[in-house]
Motif scaffolding. Sequence first.
Motif, PDB file in Angstrom:
ATOM      1  N   GLY A 200       0.800  -1.216   0.000  1.00 21.23           N
ATOM      2  CA  GLY A 200       0.000   0.000   0.000  1.00 21.23           C
ATOM      3  C   GLY A 200       0.835   1.268   0.000  1.00 21.23           C
ATOM      4  O   GLY A 200       0.297   2.378   0.031  1.00 21.23           O
ATOM      5  N   LEU A 201       2.160   1.127  -0.057  1.00 23.31           N
ATOM      6  CA  LEU A 201       3.071   2.263  -0.065  1.00 23.31           C
ATOM      7  C   LEU A 201       3.916   2.218  -1.333  1.00 23.31           C
ATOM      8  O   LEU A 201       4.088   1.167  -1.933  1.00 23.31           O
ATOM      9  CB  LEU A 201       3.982   2.237   1.174  1.00 23.31           C
ATOM     10  N   GLN A 202       4.457   3.379  -1.717  1.00 22.04           N
ATOM     11  CA  GLN A 202       5.266   3.465  -2.925  1.00 22.04           C
ATOM     12  C   GLN A 202       6.709   3.800  -2.557  1.00 22.04           C
ATOM     13  O   GLN A 202       7.027   4.946  -2.243  1.00 22.04           O
ATOM     14  CB  GLN A 202       4.708   4.535  -3.867  1.00 22.04           C
ATOM     15  N   LEU A 219      -0.213  10.192  -0.537  1.00 25.15           N
ATOM     16  CA  LEU A 219      -0.875   9.910   0.736  1.00 25.15           C
ATOM     17  C   LEU A 219      -1.571  11.162   1.249  1.00 25.15           C
ATOM     18  O   LEU A 219      -0.972  12.233   1.327  1.00 25.15           O
ATOM     19  CB  LEU A 219       0.153   9.429   1.771  1.00 25.15           C
ATOM     20  N   LEU A 220      -2.827  11.023   1.605  1.00 29.24           N
ATOM     21  CA  LEU A 220      -3.569  12.144   2.165  1.00 29.24           C
ATOM     22  C   LEU A 220      -3.321  12.230   3.661  1.00 29.24           C
ATOM     23  O   LEU A 220      -3.291  11.216   4.362  1.00 29.24           O
ATOM     24  CB  LEU A 220      -5.072  11.976   1.900  1.00 29.24           C
ATOM     25  N   PRO A 233      -7.533   5.925   6.988  1.00 30.38           N
ATOM     26  CA  PRO A 233      -7.189   4.508   6.782  1.00 30.38           C
ATOM     27  C   PRO A 233      -6.041   4.092   7.698  1.00 30.38           C
ATOM     28  O   PRO A 233      -5.174   4.887   8.044  1.00 30.38           O
ATOM     29  CB  PRO A 233      -6.770   4.445   5.309  1.00 30.38           C
ATOM     30  N   SER A 234      -6.069   2.834   8.082  1.00 26.04           N
ATOM     31  CA  SER A 234      -5.046   2.331   9.003  1.00 26.04           C
ATOM     32  C   SER A 234      -3.653   2.401   8.398  1.00 26.04           C
ATOM     33  O   SER A 234      -2.661   2.461   9.122  1.00 26.04           O
ATOM     34  CB  SER A 234      -5.362   0.884   9.414  1.00 26.04           C
ATOM     35  N   ILE A 235      -3.567   2.392   7.071  1.00 27.97           N
ATOM     36  CA  ILE A 235      -2.250   2.458   6.431  1.00 27.97           C
ATOM     37  C   ILE A 235      -1.530   3.748   6.800  1.00 27.97           C
ATOM     38  O   ILE A 235      -0.310   3.807   6.858  1.00 27.97           O
ATOM     39  CB  ILE A 235      -2.383   2.337   4.889  1.00 27.97           C
ATOM     40  N   ASN A 236      -2.315   4.801   7.093  1.00 28.28           N
ATOM     41  CA  ASN A 236      -1.691   6.065   7.469  1.00 28.28           C
ATOM     42  C   ASN A 236      -0.955   5.970   8.798  1.00 28.28           C
ATOM     43  O   ASN A 236      -0.023   6.710   9.062  1.00 28.28           O
ATOM     44  CB  ASN A 236      -2.738   7.182   7.544  1.00 28.28           C
ATOM     45  N   THR A 242       6.532   5.353  11.336  1.00 26.01           N
ATOM     46  CA  THR A 242       7.760   4.688  10.908  1.00 26.01           C
ATOM     47  C   THR A 242       7.403   3.531   9.989  1.00 26.01           C
ATOM     48  O   THR A 242       6.600   2.670  10.336  1.00 26.01           O
ATOM     49  CB  THR A 242       8.548   4.167  12.117  1.00 26.01           C
ATOM     50  N   VAL A 243       8.009   3.522   8.833  1.00 29.53           N
ATOM     51  CA  VAL A 243       7.698   2.516   7.827  1.00 29.53           C
ATOM     52  C   VAL A 243       8.582   1.284   7.980  1.00 29.53           C
ATOM     53  O   VAL A 243       8.101   0.151   8.014  1.00 29.53           O
ATOM     54  CB  VAL A 243       7.867   3.112   6.413  1.00 29.53           C
ATOM     55  N   PHE A 244       9.889   1.516   8.082  1.00 33.06           N
ATOM     56  CA  PHE A 244      10.835   0.419   8.164  1.00 33.06           C
ATOM     57  C   PHE A 244      11.091   0.083   9.636  1.00 33.06           C
ATOM     58  O   PHE A 244      11.837   0.778  10.328  1.00 33.06           O
ATOM     59  CB  PHE A 244      12.129   0.789   7.439  1.00 33.06           C
ATOM     60  N   LYS A 245      10.428  -0.959  10.109  1.00 38.25           N
ATOM     61  CA  LYS A 245      10.385  -1.291  11.526  1.00 38.25           C
ATOM     62  C   LYS A 245      11.700  -1.858  12.045  1.00 38.25           C
ATOM     63  O   LYS A 245      12.415  -2.569  11.331  1.00 38.25           O
ATOM     64  CB  LYS A 245       9.257  -2.302  11.787  1.00 38.25           C
ATOM     65  N   LYS A 246      11.988  -1.560  13.276  1.00 38.00           N
ATOM     66  CA  LYS A 246      13.191  -2.053  13.929  1.00 38.00           C
ATOM     67  C   LYS A 246      13.176  -3.570  14.006  1.00 38.00           C
ATOM     68  O   LYS A 246      12.144  -4.181  14.288  1.00 38.00           O
ATOM     69  CB  LYS A 246      13.307  -1.451  15.327  1.00 38.00           C
ATOM     70  N   ASP A 247      14.336  -4.165  13.733  1.00 40.36           N
ATOM     71  CA  ASP A 247      14.557  -5.613  13.805  1.00 40.36           C
ATOM     72  C   ASP A 247      13.832  -6.404  12.722  1.00 40.36           C
ATOM     73  O   ASP A 247      13.842  -7.637  12.747  1.00 40.36           O
ATOM     74  CB  ASP A 247      14.184  -6.176  15.186  1.00 40.36           C
TER      75      ASP A 247
END
Length: 328
Positions: A200-202, A219-220, A233-236, A242-247
């Motif tokens: 859901g992300l670019q 993204l709105l 939306p939950s994607i927001n 943070t997109v790239f999660k730790k570990d």
Amino acid sequence: MAEVYVNSTTPVKIKTFYGGEVVDVPGQVLVDIYDVTKSHLSSNTQTLLSQDIVATKLDTDPGTYAINIPYSISSFTRNLKLYWKYNLGGSHHSQYTYVDVVAPYCNLNEAIEDLNISTDSSDPNYKSYHELMMAEKYARKVVEDFTGQEFYLFQDTIAVYGSDSDILPLPTKIDQIYRIYANDILLIDTTTTPVTNNWGLQPVVSETGFAIRIDRTALLDNSVYIANGMVPPSINDIALSTVFKKDVRYKIVGNFGWNDVPDEIEQATIQLMGHFFAKDRLWADRYLKNISTFDWDFEYSEQAYTGTGCAYADKLLAEYTLSSMLLI
């Protein structure tokens, strides 16, 4: 391993042996060419590119045969396997040799001009094409070892861990993203039509090329949804934090490296080619710190053991070493 330059017709040679001796083959020597470039998008290990090319016998060199790699095959960097086949002593014989099609880090014409090299075989400064290739190869390997980078495009897969950030730094410059996995789960695949996006992300390549970030232009903001009486939306929650999660282990498949060789890399390569030829001047530009006369006591700077051996080349390469580059 033998090398030929991109878009060149440099001959590739073998010698034929029988009974421990170099001998001529009574018939033809035929060659099949395979592409064995490691693909990170396919399980294929090799592809036949050309078959039954007739090798040329070199009259001045017994038992030596050569072929020129066709332009259609040497048009871009790749790894080749050559299958040489012939009959000797009443039985079939074969050899495998490997050839890399490479992009040089400098134009040989410019190297000839800058280093005052002659193309006249009667001139004391004459260097053959083979000698120039060996010097460029030496310089290219030194540059790569010093900087930790390859200055051409290649396909690869790398794995990095997130750190609760919306940017994912990479240890290698990336040119194009093909696939992204999170803990081996496919998030996005740009090689399919339409693009497979389970995220859901670019993702996009950062400005420096040493990181991946998210394109937020589509993204709105949550306030837009709230103002219109809608639930964001939950994607927001992911995209705006943070997109790239730790570990989390992110595996990136893509095209890495550089589209063009930077000018500093080309100039450093030419300087190192000069050092390759100047074997009688080992002290020239070698971080010489002190000379004592009479006993000729040479003292070298400590940098002589950490650099390329050429102070000027080190200065040119300094901003391209991965330890000093801004990776975001």
